[in-house]
Design an enzyme around this catalytic site. Structure first.
Site, PDB file in Angstrom:
ATOM      1  N   ARG A  58     -15.023 -12.548  19.000  1.00  0.00           N
ATOM      2  CA  ARG A  58     -14.112 -11.590  19.647  1.00  0.00           C
ATOM      3  C   ARG A  58     -14.584 -11.141  21.013  1.00  0.00           C
ATOM      4  NH1 ARG A  58     -13.683  -9.394  14.467  1.00  0.00           N
ATOM      5  NH2 ARG A  58     -15.166 -11.032  14.072  1.00  0.00           N
ATOM      6  N   THR A  59     -15.890 -10.949  21.196  1.00  0.00           N
ATOM      7  CA  THR A  59     -16.342 -10.438  22.489  1.00  0.00           C
ATOM      8  C   THR A  59     -16.077 -11.466  23.596  1.00  0.00           C
ATOM      9  OG1 THR A  59     -18.039  -9.141  21.362  1.00  0.00           O
ATOM     10  CG2 THR A  59     -18.290  -9.413  23.729  1.00  0.00           C
ATOM     11  N   LYS A  86     -33.033 -28.224  28.364  1.00  0.00           N
ATOM     12  CA  LYS A  86     -34.043 -29.017  29.067  1.00  0.00           C
ATOM     13  C   LYS A  86     -35.203 -28.148  29.526  1.00  0.00           C
ATOM     14  CE  LYS A  86     -30.439 -32.117  30.758  1.00  0.00           C
ATOM     15  NZ  LYS A  86     -29.657 -32.465  31.951  1.00  0.00           N
ATOM     16  N   ARG A 108     -24.379 -12.408  27.237  1.00  0.00           N
ATOM     17  CA  ARG A 108     -24.877 -12.017  25.911  1.00  0.00           C
ATOM     18  C   ARG A 108     -26.156 -12.810  25.665  1.00  0.00           C
ATOM     19  NH1 ARG A 108     -21.793 -11.546  20.178  1.00  0.00           N
ATOM     20  NH2 ARG A 108     -21.276  -9.571  21.177  1.00  0.00           N
ATOM     21  N   HIS A 136     -24.758  -2.673  23.712  1.00  0.00           N
ATOM     22  CA  HIS A 136     -23.502  -3.428  23.707  1.00  0.00           C
ATOM     23  C   HIS A 136     -22.453  -2.446  24.247  1.00  0.00           C
ATOM     24  CE1 HIS A 136     -20.414  -6.164  22.732  1.00  0.00           C
ATOM     25  NE2 HIS A 136     -20.619  -6.353  21.445  1.00  0.00           N
TER      26      HIS A 136
HETATM   27  C1  NCD Z   1     -21.357  -7.098  17.118  1.00  0.00           C
HETATM   28  C2  NCD Z   1     -22.442  -7.725  17.949  1.00  0.00           C
HETATM   29  O1  NCD Z   1     -22.411  -8.914  18.269  1.00  0.00           O
HETATM   30  O2  NCD Z   1     -23.334  -6.991  18.316  1.00  0.00           O
HETATM   31  N1  NCD Z   1     -20.171  -7.802  17.099  1.00  0.00           N
HETATM   32  C3  NCD Z   1     -19.303  -7.686  18.135  1.00  0.00           C
HETATM   33  O3  NCD Z   1     -19.658  -7.757  19.290  1.00  0.00           O
HETATM   34  N2  NCD Z   1     -18.031  -7.451  17.818  1.00  0.00           N
HETATM   35  C4  NCD Z   1     -21.823  -6.698  15.797  1.00  0.00           C
HETATM   36  C5  NCD Z   1     -22.320  -7.754  14.863  1.00  0.00           C
HETATM   37  O4  NCD Z   1     -22.614  -8.875  15.234  1.00  0.00           O
HETATM   38  O5  NCD Z   1     -22.459  -7.407  13.680  1.00  0.00           O
END
Ligand code: NCD
Length: 312
Positions: A58-59, A86, A108, A136
């Site tokens: 989703r992100t 590499k 990320r 986050h």
């Molecule tokens: C979260 C994450 O990746 O930190 N998910 C997200 O971004 N919707 C929480 C998770 O992974 O449990």
């Protein structure tokens, strides 16, 4: 300037008026996203690169859609297939991409602090899409928008954050944001899943759902982050569900109009009952996904505005 930063690395450096500025603008984007056209040209001519070094559904989708709806040229780097394989370092990769003149870099990374380090090396605006167990920020902002729209305010609420707090960047960013907006934050979970030094966060800690949920306005469930666990933190998933899994019976301890949240992905039957998660009268989990696109549009809009002002 409504938002006085060139990056969005965490909630920690944000002032309450900046948080409100993001949420107010995001409200406008919720309306746009519900309209027929769904397009604004705010990022037109700008380049957005998404670098995800960790799995994300989703992100990543949400950042991609947000950029496209605002007219940016969006590129997704498949980091598994990149030169990292590499042996190129994170910083070398970032500097290579930076030489292509992106305006927005969405990152990320599994290591806490990696995104901050990267932001020091590049000339574009960096957005943290989750770094290790650190922060986050867009998740906390979309959660805040969901709460504000459901409850009509974002202050003096009792918010219970339940489950695997120790491994959760979502919990950390939410604790910071909810505290800045003067809410009461309770953490509920087994002591093995509470981070060390939790007393310094200005929160109340419980290891019992009935006591912790009493009179809560908002119940935020977290995923058991098995991939971050390097030992046995819980006796068994069954036992965990019995004590800490949210079902209708445990939810009855919260206020009758309490809302249920989860950032996803969910382990149904581990931290939350599947039927409750789908109950549109209690669960706002789908709203969180909708708010995610709008909040990311707002965050990128504000950062782009600052870049234009700095260049002028
Ligand atoms: C979260 C994450 O990746 O930190 N998910 C997200 O971004 N919707 C929480 C998770 O992974 O449990």
């Amino acid at each position: 300037m409504r938002f006085r930063h060139s990056h969005l690395l965490g909630i920690e450096p944000l002032a309450p008026d900046e948080i409100r500025a993001v949420l107010d603008l995001a409200d406008d984007y919720v309306a746009l996203n519900r309209s027929a056209t769904k397009h604004a040209e705010v990022l037109s001519g700008l380049t957005q690169i998404n670098m995800f070094f960790e799995a994300s559904t989703r992100t990543q989708a949400s950042f991609e859609l947000a950029g496209k709806r605002l007219g940016a040229d969006v590129m997704n780097m498949g980091m598994q297939a990149s030169s990292l394989k590499k042996g190129e370092t994170l910083i070398d990769t970032a500097l290579t991409l930076n030489a292509m003149h992106p305006d927005l870099l969405v990152v990320r990374h599994p290591q806490s602090g990696a995104v901050n380090l990267l932001a020091e090396k590049v000339t574009c605006s960096v957005l943290n899409a989750g770094d290790g167990r650190h922060e986050h920020p867009t998740q906390a902002l979309l959660d805040a928008l969901t709460i504000r729209r459901a409850k009509g305010r974002l202050h003096r609420l009792t918010v219970a954050i339940c489950g695997d707090i120790a491994h959760s960047r979502v919990a950390r960013s939410n604790i910071l944001l909810l505290g800045k907006m003067e809410n009461r934050v309770r953490l509920i979970g087994p002591p093995t899943l509470m981070p060390a030094g939790i007393g310094e966060f200005g929160v109340e800690v419980y290891d019992d759902m009935a006591a912790g949920l009493a009179d809560a306005d908002v119940v935020m469930m977290l995923r058991l982050q098995k991939e971050r666990m390097d030992g046995a933190f819980i006796p068994s998933e069954r036992e965990y569900y019995h004590r800490f899994g949210l079902d209708a019976e445990k939810l009855a301890h919260a206020k009758p109009d309490a809302i249920v949240m989860h950032p996803g992905p969910m382990n149904r039957g581990v931290e939350i009952d599947g039927t409750l998660a789908d109950d549109i009268n209690r669960s706002v989990i789908k709203d969180q996904v909708e708010m995610g696109v709008a909040v990311r549009m707002a965050a990128m809009h504000l950062l782009a505005e600052n870049r234009r002002a700095a260049a002028a």
